[in-house]
Scaffold this motif. Sequence first.
Motif, PDB file in Angstrom:
ATOM      1  N   GLN A 234       4.340   8.171  -1.166  1.00  0.00           N
ATOM      2  CA  GLN A 234       3.127   8.324  -0.363  1.00  0.00           C
ATOM      3  C   GLN A 234       3.009   7.170   0.633  1.00  0.00           C
ATOM      4  O   GLN A 234       2.660   7.384   1.803  1.00  0.00           O
ATOM      5  CB  GLN A 234       1.919   8.353  -1.301  1.00  0.00           C
ATOM      6  N   LEU A 235       3.334   5.972   0.170  1.00  0.00           N
ATOM      7  CA  LEU A 235       3.280   4.793   1.036  1.00  0.00           C
ATOM      8  C   LEU A 235       4.238   4.959   2.217  1.00  0.00           C
ATOM      9  O   LEU A 235       3.910   4.653   3.358  1.00  0.00           O
ATOM     10  CB  LEU A 235       3.656   3.547   0.227  1.00  0.00           C
ATOM     11  N   ARG A 236       5.413   5.519   1.943  1.00  0.00           N
ATOM     12  CA  ARG A 236       6.437   5.691   2.969  1.00  0.00           C
ATOM     13  C   ARG A 236       5.944   6.623   4.101  1.00  0.00           C
ATOM     14  O   ARG A 236       6.275   6.443   5.263  1.00  0.00           O
ATOM     15  CB  ARG A 236       7.676   6.290   2.313  1.00  0.00           C
ATOM     16  N   ARG A 237       5.134   7.601   3.696  1.00  0.00           N
ATOM     17  CA  ARG A 237       4.665   8.569   4.692  1.00  0.00           C
ATOM     18  C   ARG A 237       3.534   8.018   5.562  1.00  0.00           C
ATOM     19  O   ARG A 237       3.176   8.611   6.563  1.00  0.00           O
ATOM     20  CB  ARG A 237       4.186   9.847   3.992  1.00  0.00           C
ATOM     21  N   THR A 238       2.931   6.897   5.155  1.00  0.00           N
ATOM     22  CA  THR A 238       1.841   6.341   5.957  1.00  0.00           C
ATOM     23  C   THR A 238       2.413   5.428   7.037  1.00  0.00           C
ATOM     24  O   THR A 238       3.605   5.123   7.045  1.00  0.00           O
ATOM     25  CB  THR A 238       0.881   5.504   5.098  1.00  0.00           C
ATOM     26  N   GLU A 239       1.522   4.988   7.918  1.00  0.00           N
ATOM     27  CA  GLU A 239       1.960   4.054   8.963  1.00  0.00           C
ATOM     28  C   GLU A 239       1.468   2.648   8.658  1.00  0.00           C
ATOM     29  O   GLU A 239       1.237   1.854   9.566  1.00  0.00           O
ATOM     30  CB  GLU A 239       1.432   4.526  10.322  1.00  0.00           C
ATOM     31  N   ALA A 240       1.303   2.361   7.380  1.00  0.00           N
ATOM     32  CA  ALA A 240       0.788   1.046   6.995  1.00  0.00           C
ATOM     33  C   ALA A 240       1.736  -0.056   7.471  1.00  0.00           C
ATOM     34  O   ALA A 240       2.955   0.101   7.439  1.00  0.00           O
ATOM     35  CB  ALA A 240       0.627   0.981   5.482  1.00  0.00           C
ATOM     36  N   GLN A 241       1.146  -1.182   7.904  1.00  0.00           N
ATOM     37  CA  GLN A 241       1.962  -2.314   8.360  1.00  0.00           C
ATOM     38  C   GLN A 241       2.075  -3.389   7.285  1.00  0.00           C
ATOM     39  O   GLN A 241       2.862  -4.318   7.424  1.00  0.00           O
ATOM     40  CB  GLN A 241       1.329  -2.913   9.621  1.00  0.00           C
ATOM     41  N   ALA A 242       1.265  -3.252   6.264  1.00  0.00           N
ATOM     42  CA  ALA A 242       1.338  -4.192   5.136  1.00  0.00           C
ATOM     43  C   ALA A 242       0.758  -3.488   3.922  1.00  0.00           C
ATOM     44  O   ALA A 242      -0.091  -2.610   4.065  1.00  0.00           O
ATOM     45  CB  ALA A 242       0.538  -5.455   5.432  1.00  0.00           C
ATOM     46  N   VAL A 243       1.257  -3.864   2.736  1.00  0.00           N
ATOM     47  CA  VAL A 243       0.753  -3.220   1.517  1.00  0.00           C
ATOM     48  C   VAL A 243       0.173  -4.268   0.583  1.00  0.00           C
ATOM     49  O   VAL A 243       0.715  -5.364   0.437  1.00  0.00           O
ATOM     50  CB  VAL A 243       1.854  -2.367   0.842  1.00  0.00           C
ATOM     51  N   PHE A 244      -0.968  -3.920  -0.022  1.00  0.00           N
ATOM     52  CA  PHE A 244      -1.696  -4.817  -0.914  1.00  0.00           C
ATOM     53  C   PHE A 244      -1.760  -4.212  -2.315  1.00  0.00           C
ATOM     54  O   PHE A 244      -2.677  -3.479  -2.622  1.00  0.00           O
ATOM     55  CB  PHE A 244      -3.122  -5.057  -0.389  1.00  0.00           C
ATOM     56  N   PRO A 245      -0.776  -4.509  -3.164  1.00  0.00           N
ATOM     57  CA  PRO A 245      -0.854  -4.011  -4.543  1.00  0.00           C
ATOM     58  C   PRO A 245      -1.622  -5.002  -5.427  1.00  0.00           C
ATOM     59  O   PRO A 245      -1.447  -6.204  -5.306  1.00  0.00           O
ATOM     60  CB  PRO A 245       0.615  -3.931  -4.969  1.00  0.00           C
ATOM     61  N   VAL A 246      -2.485  -4.464  -6.290  1.00  0.00           N
ATOM     62  CA  VAL A 246      -3.243  -5.313  -7.208  1.00  0.00           C
ATOM     63  C   VAL A 246      -2.956  -4.858  -8.635  1.00  0.00           C
ATOM     64  O   VAL A 246      -3.256  -3.724  -8.982  1.00  0.00           O
ATOM     65  CB  VAL A 246      -4.760  -5.209  -6.957  1.00  0.00           C
ATOM     66  N   SER A 247      -2.347  -5.720  -9.434  1.00  0.00           N
ATOM     67  CA  SER A 247      -2.052  -5.293 -10.802  1.00  0.00           C
ATOM     68  C   SER A 247      -1.646  -6.476 -11.659  1.00  0.00           C
ATOM     69  O   SER A 247      -1.384  -7.562 -11.163  1.00  0.00           O
ATOM     70  CB  SER A 247      -0.916  -4.283 -10.805  1.00  0.00           C
ATOM     71  N   TYR A 248      -1.564  -6.223 -12.971  1.00  0.00           N
ATOM     72  CA  TYR A 248      -0.961  -7.178 -13.875  1.00  0.00           C
ATOM     73  C   TYR A 248       0.553  -7.057 -13.762  1.00  0.00           C
ATOM     74  O   TYR A 248       1.061  -6.451 -12.823  1.00  0.00           O
ATOM     75  CB  TYR A 248      -1.458  -6.934 -15.301  1.00  0.00           C
ATOM     76  N   LEU A 249       1.269  -7.562 -14.741  1.00  0.00           N
ATOM     77  CA  LEU A 249       2.709  -7.763 -14.553  1.00  0.00           C
ATOM     78  C   LEU A 249       3.556  -6.490 -14.465  1.00  0.00           C
ATOM     79  O   LEU A 249       4.268  -6.284 -13.481  1.00  0.00           O
ATOM     80  CB  LEU A 249       3.241  -8.663 -15.668  1.00  0.00           C
ATOM     81  N   ASN A 250       3.485  -5.641 -15.490  1.00  0.00           N
ATOM     82  CA  ASN A 250       4.473  -4.566 -15.583  1.00  0.00           C
ATOM     83  C   ASN A 250       4.494  -3.646 -14.370  1.00  0.00           C
ATOM     84  O   ASN A 250       5.538  -3.310 -13.839  1.00  0.00           O
ATOM     85  CB  ASN A 250       4.242  -3.742 -16.851  1.00  0.00           C
ATOM     86  N   ASP A 251       3.319  -3.230 -13.925  1.00  0.00           N
ATOM     87  CA  ASP A 251       3.274  -2.330 -12.773  1.00  0.00           C
ATOM     88  C   ASP A 251       3.735  -3.062 -11.516  1.00  0.00           C
ATOM     89  O   ASP A 251       4.328  -2.463 -10.624  1.00  0.00           O
ATOM     90  CB  ASP A 251       1.902  -1.703 -12.544  1.00  0.00           C
ATOM     91  N   SER A 252       3.462  -4.367 -11.438  1.00  0.00           N
ATOM     92  CA  SER A 252       3.886  -5.093 -10.243  1.00  0.00           C
ATOM     93  C   SER A 252       5.407  -5.080 -10.141  1.00  0.00           C
ATOM     94  O   SER A 252       5.962  -4.900  -9.044  1.00  0.00           O
ATOM     95  CB  SER A 252       3.348  -6.524 -10.272  1.00  0.00           C
ATOM     96  N   LEU A 253       6.099  -5.213 -11.268  1.00  0.00           N
ATOM     97  CA  LEU A 253       7.568  -5.173 -11.252  1.00  0.00           C
ATOM     98  C   LEU A 253       8.055  -3.805 -10.787  1.00  0.00           C
ATOM     99  O   LEU A 253       8.945  -3.697  -9.936  1.00  0.00           O
ATOM    100  CB  LEU A 253       8.118  -5.467 -12.658  1.00  0.00           C
TER     101      LEU A 253
END
Lengths: 409, 329
Positions: A234-253
């Motif tokens: 989904q992220l690939r299909r957007t025209e976002a110029q930066a991504v802000f993920p918020v999570s604890y460890l496992n999902d961040s990996l």
Amino acid sequence: MTKDTSKSPFSLSRRQVLAAGAATALTMPFYARRGFAADTINVGVIQPLSGANAQFGINSRNGIQLVADEINAAGGIKSMGGAQINLIISDATSNPTQAATVAQRMMSQDGVCAVLGAFASSLTLAISEVTERRGVPLLTMSFSDQVTGRGFRNIFQVVSKASDLGSATITHTLDLARKAGDEITKIAIMYEDTAYGTSQAGGLRAAAEANGIEVVMDEAYPLGITDVSPLINQLRRTEAQAVFPVSYLNDSLLIIRNMRQQGINLPTIGGAAGYIIPDFRNGLGELADDVLSISPAAYDQAPEFTERFRERFGYFMVHEAQEHAACMGVLASALEKAGNADPRQLRDVIASETFDEGWATVMSGGKIKFDETGLNIHAVPMMVQWRGDELVTVAPAEYAKADAVWHSL
Amino acid sequence: MTRSNTLSIALPALVVLALIIAPLGLDPFGYTLRILCLMLLFCAMGQAWNIVGGLANQISLGHAAYFGIGAYSSTILFGSLGVSPLIGVFVGMFLAAIFALVLSLPTLRLKGHYFALATLAAGEVARVVANSWTSLTGGPVGISVPYRPDAGFWALQFQTVLPNYYLFLGAMILVSLVFWLVQTSAFGYRLRAIKENETAAEVIGVNTYRVKLHASILSAVLTAMLGTLYAQFQFFFDPDTIFGVATISVKMALIVILGGAGRLYGPWVGAAVIIPLEEMANSYLGNSIAGLSQFAYGVLLIVVILLNPRGLISLFESLRDRLKGRQRA
């Protein structure tokens, strides 16, 4: 973490703690009469030592332990005749009711002069309801806006508020992009649907709106997600110029690995927690390089202090350890200035003084002073970036230790 | 009146008397008093659950939904409109009744495990709604009851824990009284008929659906009332705690099952064992290996249930029977 907690030199047994507590209780009347006696001062430490936040709780405890041991080794609190700091450490689990019960226990059975804790905002808020009614100061690094937003007199927060962290994340990112010649107009936010993720994402959303930035992707996902590829697609299909993920460890990996595997090299700005601990680098290796994150404090701002943490525990001083160490530093200075361990007098000292000595200086800004709500007016959120095994401050400019690496599209 | 009847009235009366006197010697801010408060609260919660879960054997694992509705109703009304929790408590009870009614329409036709699973899901739905509806509930960060130290009884908050203690004691006695009235009424006999054999109850003319519905609503209303009391005691809660499966729903059921399901004094015994046990595990082991305290608590529970599947109260009864047998001999 690189080092197991079992290696932590903290090894007080229950019996020792009880003995120390009993000794304190027994000597209390004498102490009151004689005024200056080499005594012990009970300080409550409530952290999530089991459950989902256990790693963060243990880091926090290590930070506090380090400071307390240093103070004791250097002769204790001098204005109180060299009184030693005695930490009463207890597990808050992940249940706010339990955290409040623990606080009550510490105040009535151990007579703690102050409480430090408890990493997660929900735990801290529950504890503060008990400490406020009892008039015992609570020093914390939890940063939900509610912490200092309730008009409490006995709560002191050494870090910036969540909303300030959210807006700092956006403005620092815009600045870094501008330096590299990019003007950001579209961003993506993805967050786990926990208290932590949702509130951080809320801060980012508000700050993006205030800066006229379009949020082209705004996705929550469940904690413990095992397949993030739909998110990344989904992220690939957007025209976002930066991504802000918020999570604890496992999902961040998972998120970073999946993005890089799909060849998405968007600038990535994490929301603290899982993005700025050694395990992030251990789990991702080189893929971690250049990932940015907001952090309420950065260890490279006060290496003369934070390196002592690395020497003892074997990993760099993560921000929750550093901020809790600052809490302990403030408390030690306050005890020194007050000359006794009466919670109400301590509260007045903490509320009125500026703390610019010892461990109180490790926070951004180099000193700590609380406003009438209990918020540290000198706290500045830092933007850090991974360089090899280390985190380096890259913004704001006056604190930066290196230039940011920014991958333009 | 037989001897055993005298005993079963005299003993609880003695316990209540002890509970009334107990806090007089304790620190009104204190830790022991707080544990006693939690014990009374969870005893009352267990008793409310006992009406459906114990008497009719409808194992609900979603009672946290009613508890949370009670807590949120009074807190939101007090926080945003300044309505006293003394009024808010009734709003919460009313909303919980509506929720129980809506929930019962589909779930009460389910039997056994399916009913348990459906109620479990209902509790989770409540949690998700509270997490997402940020404008109303404050979202996942949680909500605080505004601190009004001088407002006194109208705001239902106190400087010490002592008034809370007597509120909880009153609530516990009230809920137990309601349970006793239900248990000894025709309504209670119908519920027990459902427990023994629902089809047979149907055949002899019990409108099982209606009976279960009434019991569910009664149980929900009482649980919501206790939710408000909890909010006024704890002053801060978040959706994950107040709608928690382990922290509320399962604990309510556990207290009853451990003490003795369908028995008036079951939750009394259950709460008197579980709450101190949990606290002692945390107090003595909370500082050692992470999670050891919860592990020890879990193991102890398993042991107790294995030794006494009919509940701890059956221990007292077998003891009493043995005493009686000896007297006759």
